[in-house]
Design a protein around this motif. Structure first.
Motif, PDB file in Angstrom:
ATOM      1  N   ILE A 187       0.721  -0.982   0.103  1.00  0.00           N
ATOM      2  CA  ILE A 187      -0.110  -0.138   0.119  1.00  0.00           C
ATOM      3  C   ILE A 187       0.849   1.167  -0.046  1.00  0.00           C
ATOM      4  O   ILE A 187       0.415   2.206  -0.642  1.00  0.00           O
ATOM      5  N   LEU A 188       2.010   1.276   0.613  1.00  0.00           N
ATOM      6  CA  LEU A 188       2.724   2.371   1.051  1.00  0.00           C
ATOM      7  C   LEU A 188       3.767   2.702  -0.166  1.00  0.00           C
ATOM      8  O   LEU A 188       4.583   3.269  -0.283  1.00  0.00           O
ATOM      9  N   ASP A 189       3.650   1.731  -1.203  1.00  0.00           N
ATOM     10  CA  ASP A 189       4.878   1.773  -2.619  1.00  0.00           C
ATOM     11  C   ASP A 189       5.913   1.430  -2.065  1.00  0.00           C
ATOM     12  O   ASP A 189       6.962   2.356  -2.397  1.00  0.00           O
ATOM     13  N   THR A 190       6.422   0.670  -0.892  1.00  0.00           N
ATOM     14  CA  THR A 190       7.785   0.691  -0.331  1.00  0.00           C
ATOM     15  C   THR A 190       8.745   0.248  -1.596  1.00  0.00           C
ATOM     16  O   THR A 190       8.189  -0.825  -2.012  1.00  0.00           O
ATOM     17  N   VAL A 191       9.819   0.634  -1.713  1.00  0.00           N
ATOM     18  CA  VAL A 191      10.913   0.085  -2.246  1.00  0.00           C
ATOM     19  C   VAL A 191      11.730  -0.778  -1.585  1.00  0.00           C
ATOM     20  O   VAL A 191      12.459  -0.499  -0.806  1.00  0.00           O
ATOM     21  N   TYR A 192      11.975  -2.030  -1.924  1.00  0.00           N
ATOM     22  CA  TYR A 192      12.727  -3.003  -1.188  1.00  0.00           C
ATOM     23  C   TYR A 192      13.435  -3.865  -2.058  1.00  0.00           C
ATOM     24  O   TYR A 192      13.101  -4.154  -3.321  1.00  0.00           O
ATOM     25  N   ASP A 193      14.520  -4.604  -1.353  1.00  0.00           N
ATOM     26  CA  ASP A 193      15.522  -5.166  -2.259  1.00  0.00           C
ATOM     27  C   ASP A 193      15.151  -6.834  -2.582  1.00  0.00           C
ATOM     28  O   ASP A 193      14.406  -7.258  -1.423  1.00  0.00           O
ATOM     29  N   THR A 194      15.089  -7.291  -3.475  1.00  0.00           N
ATOM     30  CA  THR A 194      14.717  -8.679  -3.774  1.00  0.00           C
ATOM     31  C   THR A 194      16.160  -9.427  -4.233  1.00  0.00           C
ATOM     32  O   THR A 194      16.187 -10.591  -4.149  1.00  0.00           O
ATOM     33  N   ALA A 195      17.137  -8.736  -4.964  1.00  0.00           N
ATOM     34  CA  ALA A 195      18.416  -9.077  -5.345  1.00  0.00           C
ATOM     35  C   ALA A 195      19.256  -8.326  -5.746  1.00  0.00           C
ATOM     36  O   ALA A 195      18.966  -7.098  -6.005  1.00  0.00           O
ATOM     37  N   ARG A 196      20.633  -8.840  -5.702  1.00  0.00           N
ATOM     38  CA  ARG A 196      21.765  -7.815  -6.085  1.00  0.00           C
ATOM     39  C   ARG A 196      22.463  -8.600  -6.834  1.00  0.00           C
ATOM     40  O   ARG A 196      23.274  -9.602  -6.268  1.00  0.00           O
ATOM     41  N   THR A 197      22.839  -8.438  -8.134  1.00  0.00           N
ATOM     42  CA  THR A 197      23.634  -9.300  -9.141  1.00  0.00           C
ATOM     43  C   THR A 197      24.767  -8.624  -9.936  1.00  0.00           C
ATOM     44  O   THR A 197      25.498  -9.330 -10.642  1.00  0.00           O
ATOM     45  N   PRO A 198      25.430  -7.666  -9.439  1.00  0.00           N
ATOM     46  CA  PRO A 198      25.147  -6.433  -8.474  1.00  0.00           C
ATOM     47  C   PRO A 198      24.044  -5.576  -8.591  1.00  0.00           C
ATOM     48  O   PRO A 198      23.819  -4.766  -7.882  1.00  0.00           O
ATOM     49  N   LEU A 199      23.541  -5.643  -9.743  1.00  0.00           N
ATOM     50  CA  LEU A 199      22.352  -4.647 -10.174  1.00  0.00           C
ATOM     51  C   LEU A 199      21.181  -5.088  -9.400  1.00  0.00           C
ATOM     52  O   LEU A 199      20.949  -6.210  -8.747  1.00  0.00           O
ATOM     53  N   ARG A 200      20.468  -3.969  -8.772  1.00  0.00           N
ATOM     54  CA  ARG A 200      19.776  -4.006  -7.685  1.00  0.00           C
ATOM     55  C   ARG A 200      18.361  -4.320  -8.486  1.00  0.00           C
ATOM     56  O   ARG A 200      17.959  -3.983  -9.472  1.00  0.00           O
ATOM     57  N   SER A 201      17.580  -5.511  -7.813  1.00  0.00           N
ATOM     58  CA  SER A 201      16.412  -5.878  -8.352  1.00  0.00           C
ATOM     59  C   SER A 201      15.360  -5.468  -7.070  1.00  0.00           C
ATOM     60  O   SER A 201      15.720  -5.741  -5.746  1.00  0.00           O
ATOM     61  N   ILE A 202      14.072  -4.854  -7.407  1.00  0.00           N
ATOM     62  CA  ILE A 202      13.310  -4.632  -6.447  1.00  0.00           C
ATOM     63  C   ILE A 202      11.855  -5.321  -6.249  1.00  0.00           C
ATOM     64  O   ILE A 202      11.762  -5.978  -7.320  1.00  0.00           O
ATOM     65  N   GLY A 203      11.311  -5.218  -5.149  1.00  0.00           N
ATOM     66  CA  GLY A 203      10.041  -5.911  -5.221  1.00  0.00           C
ATOM     67  C   GLY A 203       8.831  -5.227  -6.010  1.00  0.00           C
ATOM     68  O   GLY A 203       8.873  -4.231  -6.492  1.00  0.00           O
ATOM     69  N   TRP A 204       7.562  -6.012  -5.772  1.00  0.00           N
ATOM     70  CA  TRP A 204       6.580  -5.154  -6.498  1.00  0.00           C
ATOM     71  C   TRP A 204       6.178  -4.016  -5.845  1.00  0.00           C
ATOM     72  O   TRP A 204       6.214  -3.869  -4.737  1.00  0.00           O
ATOM     73  N   PRO A 205       5.932  -3.011  -6.931  1.00  0.00           N
ATOM     74  CA  PRO A 205       5.387  -1.670  -6.374  1.00  0.00           C
ATOM     75  C   PRO A 205       3.890  -1.869  -5.878  1.00  0.00           C
ATOM     76  O   PRO A 205       3.337  -3.066  -5.848  1.00  0.00           O
ATOM     77  N   ARG A 206       3.186  -0.859  -5.451  1.00  0.00           N
ATOM     78  CA  ARG A 206       1.750  -0.769  -5.145  1.00  0.00           C
ATOM     79  C   ARG A 206       1.183  -1.478  -6.043  1.00  0.00           C
ATOM     80  O   ARG A 206       1.181  -1.227  -7.462  1.00  0.00           O
ATOM     81  N   THR A 207       0.276  -2.557  -5.984  1.00  0.00           N
ATOM     82  CA  THR A 207      -0.346  -3.328  -7.077  1.00  0.00           C
ATOM     83  C   THR A 207      -1.869  -3.504  -6.349  1.00  0.00           C
ATOM     84  O   THR A 207      -2.159  -3.843  -5.242  1.00  0.00           O
ATOM     85  N   LEU A 208      -3.069  -3.202  -7.237  1.00  0.00           N
ATOM     86  CA  LEU A 208      -4.060  -3.407  -6.924  1.00  0.00           C
ATOM     87  C   LEU A 208      -4.640  -4.602  -7.882  1.00  0.00           C
ATOM     88  O   LEU A 208      -4.516  -4.769  -8.939  1.00  0.00           O
TER      89      LEU A 208
END
Length: 213
Positions: free
Chosen positions: A183-204
């Protein structure tokens, strides 16, 4: 993935898991508490082992490491606050490390990738069959490494994510629902390869569930 190449290995041996767990359940109306302790040894654990690492390329290979030892405790709490309102919570503390210095000595004592020390969630649910069911939860996770060498640059940060859902029975066997994740559209890490991958944004999500007997 990213700057990372993971090579296959046709010489892998099977892993062997030896473990034990035990728990207790206590009920204090209108609440219950469960605690479970676990101890696991995974011998010959298959891991993505780093062979070389430069600023532009990381080469890994799937190999049998020595042993992964994972110990910890899981605690769950459920409480009925009223006829329609209930609350629950869960938290897991885990210590997961590579053990042994024969097959992969460079990994001895390192944290196992993508296993946080603590993770869990809390939830609140309101349910009245005459009206609708509404639920909200917060999921959280502590820091974790994304590589076997526990490189500081590859740390996945701690995070918390808030979700909510509402559902209602339309007719027998048909339920409509509306759900909002992150809900808060939190940006969080899911992987670094070393490129950063992030989780799903706010999703309805809007949809329907059909059940039949």
């Amino acid at each position: 993935m990213g700057n990372q190449i993971t090579n296959a290995n046709p010489l892998l041996d099977p892993e062997t898991l030896t473990g034990v767990e035990g728990g207790v359940l206590a009920q204090f109306a209108p609440a219950s508490i469960r605690a479970t302790y676990f101890f696991n040894n995974l011998d010959g654990a298959i891991a993505n082992v780093t062979l070389s690492q430069t600023p532009t390329a990381i080469v890994r290979q799937r190999q049998n490491s020595d042993t992964i030892r994972a110990t910890g405790v899981e605690i769950e709490v459920d409480s009925r606050l009223s006829n329609t309102l209930s609350a629950s919570g869960q938290i897991v503390f885990t210590s997961s490390h590579f053990r042994g210095s024969i097959a992969t000595p460079a990994l001895e004592g390192n944290f196992v990738p993508q296993v946080p020390k603590v993770q869990g969630g809390v939830a609140l649910t309101w349910a009245d069959p005459r009206w609708f069911t509404a639920a909200t939860q917060v999921r959280f996770s502590g820091e974790q490494f994304d590589d076997d060498l526990n490189t500081p640059a590859f740390v996945l940060g701690a995070y918390g994510v808030w979700d909510a859902t509402v559902s209602r029975a339309v007719v027998r066997g048909l339920n409509a629902f509306l759900a909002v994740e992150n809900i808060l559209d939190t940006v969080y890490d899911t992987a670094r390869t070393p490129l950063r991958s992030i989780g799903w944004p706010r999703t309805l999500r809007v949809g329907a569930r059909v059940t039949w007997q």
